[in-house]
Design an enzyme around this catalytic site. Structure first.
Site, mmCIF file in Angstrom:
data_model
loop_
_atom_site.group_PDB
_atom_site.id
_atom_site.type_symbol
_atom_site.label_atom_id
_atom_site.label_comp_id
_atom_site.label_asym_id
_atom_site.label_seq_id
_atom_site.Cartn_x
_atom_site.Cartn_y
_atom_site.Cartn_z
ATOM 1 N N HIS A 296 0.825 -1.209 0.000
ATOM 2 C CA HIS A 296 0.000 0.000 0.000
ATOM 3 C C HIS A 296 0.860 1.259 0.000
ATOM 4 C CE1 HIS A 296 -3.609 2.413 1.275
ATOM 5 N NE2 HIS A 296 -2.649 3.179 1.771
ATOM 6 N N GLU A 297 1.784 1.334 0.952
ATOM 7 C CA GLU A 297 2.617 2.537 1.042
ATOM 8 C C GLU A 297 3.536 2.673 -0.164
ATOM 9 O OE1 GLU A 297 1.871 4.788 3.012
ATOM 10 O OE2 GLU A 297 0.532 3.609 4.277
ATOM 11 N N HIS B 59 1.695 4.430 -2.879
ATOM 12 C CA HIS B 59 1.828 5.882 -2.690
ATOM 13 C C HIS B 59 3.201 6.350 -3.167
ATOM 14 C CE1 HIS B 59 -1.835 6.900 -0.613
ATOM 15 N NE2 HIS B 59 -1.596 6.134 0.441
ATOM 16 N N HIS C 81 3.435 6.731 -6.801
ATOM 17 C CA HIS C 81 2.668 7.903 -7.223
ATOM 18 C C HIS C 81 3.554 9.150 -7.156
ATOM 19 C CE1 HIS C 81 -1.561 10.016 -6.871
ATOM 20 N NE2 HIS C 81 -1.012 10.193 -8.058
#
Length: 684
Positions: A470-471, A474, A477
């Site tokens: 998940h991180e 990010h 991104h």
């Protein structure tokens, strides 16, 4: 200290990858660096605002984008330290600097001359000959100033500035109170108290005790990885209750670290701020600039899921109660029992338990798995590099594209420690932009996994591995951003869109090709047997009623506390109790984050009235992964290219709905989310 020759924050950053000189950095460098950077930014803003030339995109909007670079550098380093490696000196500086930064921000956004120039350009926007990115930047800049109060009269602006400054101080106090509660509590145990704990949990507890000055003993701390593991495996019901009670009462223990009065004041001030800006509530204000647009739209999604989740959680509860009765237990399932009996039920139902699969999820292997996924999707590669960083546990990788061109630097800081705030997050030391040269990003992932004993591999639960992916979503991104203007860079998108790249990336953890390669036993190196892998994948929707209720209750209470009708004097504990009663919250489940330690909402306001955004983004991510599944290839090149071009690299170049439609061709329905969580009719 303000001399550039003696302050490493103000000197040129000549370290590799443009990093500051962390080896020379001391807490006493921060305040003078902030003072000097703030002074420079004030001068830059004054020059832009007072320019006698007519407003142009270049002399106003681009000039604004170029300003404050020194302040960004100093603040980025400071808040990395304040979050991931704080201490008494850093916390004292944070208490001083938070209201100062709020005051500076207010002075910027409430500058009448500057706002007049921006408003003039916005009124003439269709005649300026702007390209699409410039038009987007002008729109976002004008919106930001209006939403900050730039169009208000002087009296309202003055009150708004005072509110902002007070909220900044309260947010800092809230986060420091939670950290203080987490640091001050530990349950010190003897060998005889460890009944039910697998070897990896015992080792982590032993390492935690040694770190706290209790060698030869064992410690359970208030870090989620420590608490949840103990609640999952300990057969000592009395100790589970003690740990759970301490965990859910962070920020609610009376005394100096009690957050209830802090919350009450923050909620009242947020409501006043929203009304000054012309909104009926803080929730209306916050959601106006998101995909959801209104609290009603966010609540509709949550309510669509809530009833299904509560019904499923009821069936899960009944199954756990039956297990207790079958074992001869003469007690009713309590919140501190749920994880323990859910783990036992999973083992009974699927012949699978966490202690069996955890040795296959080594931290280093999961990092490699996240990297390979990025390579196969986007062509980027990761090479470890040795550079001075802010803490010995942090490590770095140089990121390159398929042609070998430098993309950025990725820093991973994975282990829990007393100097680190709880949770997991992505942040940056530098964002990508091309306005002032080809600036390459420096992106960080900060997590709180249990640190192993010396010489032992770090093992993750399946949920920990999902957090890592998940991180890293990010992180990508930020790393893959390809825009000109800093304001539009990377993760600077709508709050209910920003979780799409991260939650979507979690799906690749469960792709068999990734697990087959990287789920390797910590001692033997053997791959996870296919039968075990199949069982892991078969349990994806196990306990999802509990997980969805735990989350959705938080999101609904968040909207409620920031919506209309909050009394001037707010009893936080009673409010939470009343709202959960109205929702018919199962007595056996507690909110994932109770209000007194709900940092997403009150350590600043990043997710205030916005915690729903994880589920809003989950509607998007479930549908987005179906785009890959429809091709029969989780790494389909054409789909990955659209994902790269319109989502991961595009920053805030487009309205989020338009960005998603450019990738997928349509907006999603809730059906894919319900299927993913096992809450669709077929699973009922």
């Amino acid at each position: 200290m303000t001399n550039t020759a003696t302050n490493p924050l103000l000197a040129d950053w000549t370290q590799a990858f443009g990093l500051p000189s962390f080896n020379d950095l001391k807490p006493e460098h921060f305040r003078p660096a902030f003072d000097a950077a703030l002074e420079r930014h004030r001068a830059e803003i004054a020059t832009i605002a007072a320019d006698k030339a007519a407003p142009t995109f270049a002399n106003t909007i681009e000039a604004l984008e170029k300003s404050g670079r020194d302040l960004d550098k100093v603040a980025n380093v400071f808040f990395v330290k304040a979050g991931a490696d704080t201490g008494d000196e850093i916390e004292a500086i944070e208490r001083d600097i938070s209201p100062l930064l709020a005051r500076h921000s207010s002075a910027l956004y409430l500058n009448a001359q500057l706002y007049a120039r921006i408003a003039d350009l916005y009124a003439r926007r269709d005649t300026l000959g702007l390209n699409d990115e410039q038009a987007r930047l002008l729109d976002r800049t004008h919106s930001r100033f209006v939403r900050a109060g730039g169009a208000l009269d002087k009296d309202k602006q003055d009150r708004l500035a005072a509110i902002n400054e007070r909220l900044a101080s309260l947010g800092t106090q809230f986060g420091q109170n939670v950290l203080a509660d987490e640091k001050s509590w530990a349950l010190i145990l003897e060998e005889a108290d460890l009944a039910g704990l697998p070897d990896f949990a015992r080792a982590a507890a032993g390492a935690a005790a040694a770190d706290r000055g209790h060698p030869g003993k064992y410690a359970i701390t208030l870090l989620r990885s420590s608490c949840e593991g103990f609640l999952q495996f300990s057969s000592r019901r009395d100790l589970r209750e003690k740990v759970f009670d301490a965990w859910i009462r962070r920020g609610e223990n009376g005394g100096a670290t009690d957050n209830r009065a802090v919350i009450a004041e923050m909620v009242k001030l947020r409501d006043e701020r929203a009304r000054l800006l012309g909104f009926a509530s803080f929730a209306d204000y916050r959601l106006e600039d998101t995909m959801a647009k209104t609290p009603e739209a966010a609540r509709d999604l949550l309510n669509n899921v809530w009833g299904r989740a509560r019904a499923r959680a009821g069936r899960e509860r009944d199954a756990l109660q039956e297990m207790i009765a079958a074992e001869g237990g003469n007690f009713k399932l309590a919140p501190h029992d749920w994880r323990y009996y859910a783990e036992k039920l999973r083992k009974a139902k699927y012949d699978l338990d966490e202690s069996e699969i955890k040795p296959y999820f080594q931290l280093d292997k999961m990092i490699e798995a996240a990297f390979e996924t990025a390579t196969r999707l986007f062509g980027v590669t990761f090479k470890p590099v040795t550079v001075p960083l802010y803490h010995p546990d942090a490590r770095a990788w140089k990121v390159s594209d398929a042609a070998g061109k430098h993309v950025g630097l990725f820093i991973g800081d994975y282990f829990a420690r007393p100097s680190k705030h709880s949770g997991a997050w992505m942040t940056s030391l530098r964002d990508q932009q091309r306005l002032t040269g080809d600036t390459r990003p420096v992106i960080l992932n900060v997590c709180n996994f249990s640190k192993p004993a010396a010489g032992e591999p770090a093992l993750l639960s399946f949920d920990d591995a999902r957090t890592l992916f998940h991180e890293f979503g990010h992180g990508l991104h930020g790393l893959l951003s390809n825009v000109t203007y800093p304001t539009l860079s990377g993760t600077a998108v709508a709050r209910d869109f920003v979780e799409l790249p991260s939650q979507l990336y979690e799906h690749w953890l469960e792709v068999p090709a990734i697990l087959e390669k990287y789920a390797r036993h910590a001692k033997t190196g053997a791959p996870m047997p296919k039968a075990l892998l199949d069982k892991v994948l078969a349990t994806r929707t196990f306990n999802q009623g509990f997980a969805t209720v735990e989350y959705t209750s938080c999101a609904l209470v968040d909207l409620d506390i920031h919506d209309k009708g909050i009394a001037d004097t707010l009893d936080v504990t009673q409010f939470e109790k009343d709202r959960l009663a109205a929702l018919q919250m199962p007595a056996e489940i507690v909110m994932r984050h109770r209000l007194p330690h709900f940092g997403h909402l009150f350590s600043g306001d990043g997710y205030a009235a916005g915690y729903y955004s994880y589920m809003w983004s989950e509607v998007l991510d479930a549908d987005a992964f179906e785009a890959f599944e429809e091709t029969g290839n989780a790494f389909d090149a054409a789909t990955a290219k659209r994902l790269h071009d319109f989502i991961y690299s595009a920053g805030n170049l487009r309205d989020p709905a338009e960005a998603y439609k450019a990738f997928r061709g349509k907006l999603p329905s809730v059906d894919a989310l319900l299927k993913k969580r096992g809450l669709d009719e077929a699973a009922a």
